[in-house]
Design an enzyme around this catalytic site. Structure first.
Site, short mmCIF file in Angstrom:
data_model
loop_
_atom_site.label_atom_id
_atom_site.label_comp_id
_atom_site.label_asym_id
_atom_site.label_seq_id
_atom_site.Cartn_x
_atom_site.Cartn_y
_atom_site.Cartn_z
N GLY A 45 33.10 47.60 35.82
CA GLY A 45 32.88 47.14 36.72
C GLY A 45 33.32 47.47 38.48
O GLY A 45 33.06 47.57 39.51
N GLU A 100 40.40 50.83 39.89
CA GLU A 100 40.31 49.40 39.10
C GLU A 100 39.31 48.74 40.07
O GLU A 100 38.94 48.87 41.73
CB GLU A 100 40.69 48.45 38.51
CG GLU A 100 41.61 48.60 37.33
CD GLU A 100 40.73 48.04 36.27
OE1 GLU A 100 39.24 47.81 36.87
OE2 GLU A 100 40.83 47.79 35.36
N ASP A 104 43.99 41.25 37.04
CA ASP A 104 44.17 40.12 37.61
C ASP A 104 45.20 40.02 36.18
O ASP A 104 46.34 40.26 37.18
CB ASP A 104 43.01 39.86 36.15
CG ASP A 104 42.85 38.83 35.91
OD1 ASP A 104 43.42 37.36 35.94
OD2 ASP A 104 41.57 37.33 36.24
N GLY A 106 46.84 41.91 34.30
CA GLY A 106 47.17 43.10 34.02
C GLY A 106 47.44 44.34 32.69
O GLY A 106 47.61 45.04 32.60
N THR A 108 44.62 44.88 31.25
CA THR A 108 44.49 46.26 31.17
C THR A 108 45.05 47.81 31.43
O THR A 108 44.93 48.59 30.15
CB THR A 108 42.80 46.31 31.90
OG1 THR A 108 42.17 44.58 31.02
CG2 THR A 108 41.87 48.23 32.13
N ASP A 160 31.17 41.27 37.52
CA ASP A 160 29.88 40.57 36.56
C ASP A 160 30.92 39.13 35.74
O ASP A 160 31.89 39.40 35.69
CB ASP A 160 29.22 41.16 35.50
CG ASP A 160 29.98 41.35 34.33
OD1 ASP A 160 31.13 41.39 34.51
OD2 ASP A 160 29.40 41.09 32.93
P1 XMP Z 1 42.80 42.16 34.01
O1 XMP Z 1 43.19 41.26 33.49
O2 XMP Z 1 43.65 43.04 32.32
O3 XMP Z 1 41.41 42.21 34.11
O4 XMP Z 1 43.99 42.55 34.86
C1 XMP Z 1 41.18 43.40 34.45
C2 XMP Z 1 39.47 43.13 34.34
O5 XMP Z 1 39.01 41.80 33.49
C3 XMP Z 1 37.69 41.58 34.17
N1 XMP Z 1 38.70 40.69 35.43
C4 XMP Z 1 37.61 39.83 36.33
N2 XMP Z 1 36.05 40.31 36.35
N3 XMP Z 1 35.56 38.67 38.42
C5 XMP Z 1 34.98 40.03 36.75
O6 XMP Z 1 34.05 39.54 37.25
C6 XMP Z 1 37.57 38.30 37.63
O7 XMP Z 1 37.45 37.19 38.63
C7 XMP Z 1 37.51 39.55 36.79
N4 XMP Z 1 38.99 39.32 36.49
C8 XMP Z 1 39.27 39.90 35.92
C9 XMP Z 1 38.11 42.82 34.91
O8 XMP Z 1 36.84 44.09 34.12
C10 XMP Z 1 38.45 43.59 35.29
O9 XMP Z 1 39.03 44.96 35.33
MG MG Z 2 37.16 45.88 34.73
#
Ligand code: XMP
Ligand code: MG
Length: 177
Positions: A45, A100, A104, A106, A108, A160
């Site tokens: 992303g 990043e 979202d 967290g 990752t 995406d």
């Molecule tokens: P976490 O939940 O691990 O999420 O903090 C991080 C990764 O999840 C993907 N992500 C999204 N991708 N639209 C997207 O296209 C969204 O609204 C979204 N929310 C989370 C993204 O790859 C991010 O690095």
């Molecule tokens: Mg990402």
């Protein structure tokens, strides 16, 4: 605008994104004075963001990539997969700017930060273009956030929906059904 089976509406336009990236570039330039940090981009992303951000910064820097994923279409699986990582990258005593696209839950970051810390860098600055504060469950501070957004799925500017939408210049939000 339609991607696969979903409709999206314009949410943050290109001019607003670019203006914010210039501000972030200035903040990083101030913070990294006299240093040659390493931009570490979390793929897929953040590839668009890192390309714009390196050119908004007024210092020379190294660049490296890792590829992590946790999302299946519209939802976080809660499991983070490392497709390729830090095996052959020397980050010891380096100043890292971790890039990043969006934070979202967290998950990752929580998964990846210990891996990164194990490389004993001298500092880690976390930059995320987007943050969903309602969902972010972790305590680790995100040093620089472009925009705080509500808990709605977004695409564009590198992000995406099931593989598509990354090439859009603006950020688009999922429309309620
Ligand atoms: P976490 O939940 O691990 O999420 O903090 C991080 C990764 O999840 C993907 N992500 C999204 N991708 N639209 C997207 O296209 C969204 O609204 C979204 N929310 C989370 C993204 O790859 C991010 O690095
Ligand atoms: Mg990402």
């Amino acid at each position: 605008m339609q991607i696969h089976d979903k409709r999206f509406k314009l949410y943050i336009d290109e001019a607003k994104i670019q203006a914010r990236i210039l501000e972030i570039g200035q903040a990083l330039t101030e913070k990294m004075k006299g240093k040659n940090p390493v931009f570490l981009s979390i793929l897929n992303g953040s590839f668009v963001l890192v390309a714009d951000l390196v050119r908004a910064c007024d210092f020379d820097a190294e660049l490296s990539f890792v590829r992590l994923s946790s999302y299946d279409k519209l939802t976080s699986t809660g499991r983070v997969k490392m497709h390729y990582g830090l095996d052959d990258v020397d980050l010891e005593n380096k100043d890292i700017i971790l890039i990043e696209d969006i934070v979202d839950t967290g998950n990752t970051l929580e998964f990846f930060l210990p891996e990164l810390q194990a490389k004993t860098p001298s500092s880690i600055t976390i930059v995320s273009l987007l943050l969903k504060p309602e969902v972010y469950q972790k305590t680790h501070p995100i040093d620089i956030v472009g925009f705080e957004i509500p808990n709605k799925f977004v695409v564009g500017y590198g992000l995406d929906y099931d593989g598509l939408g990354r090439t859009l210049r603006d950020i688009w939000q999922l429309e309620e059904e």
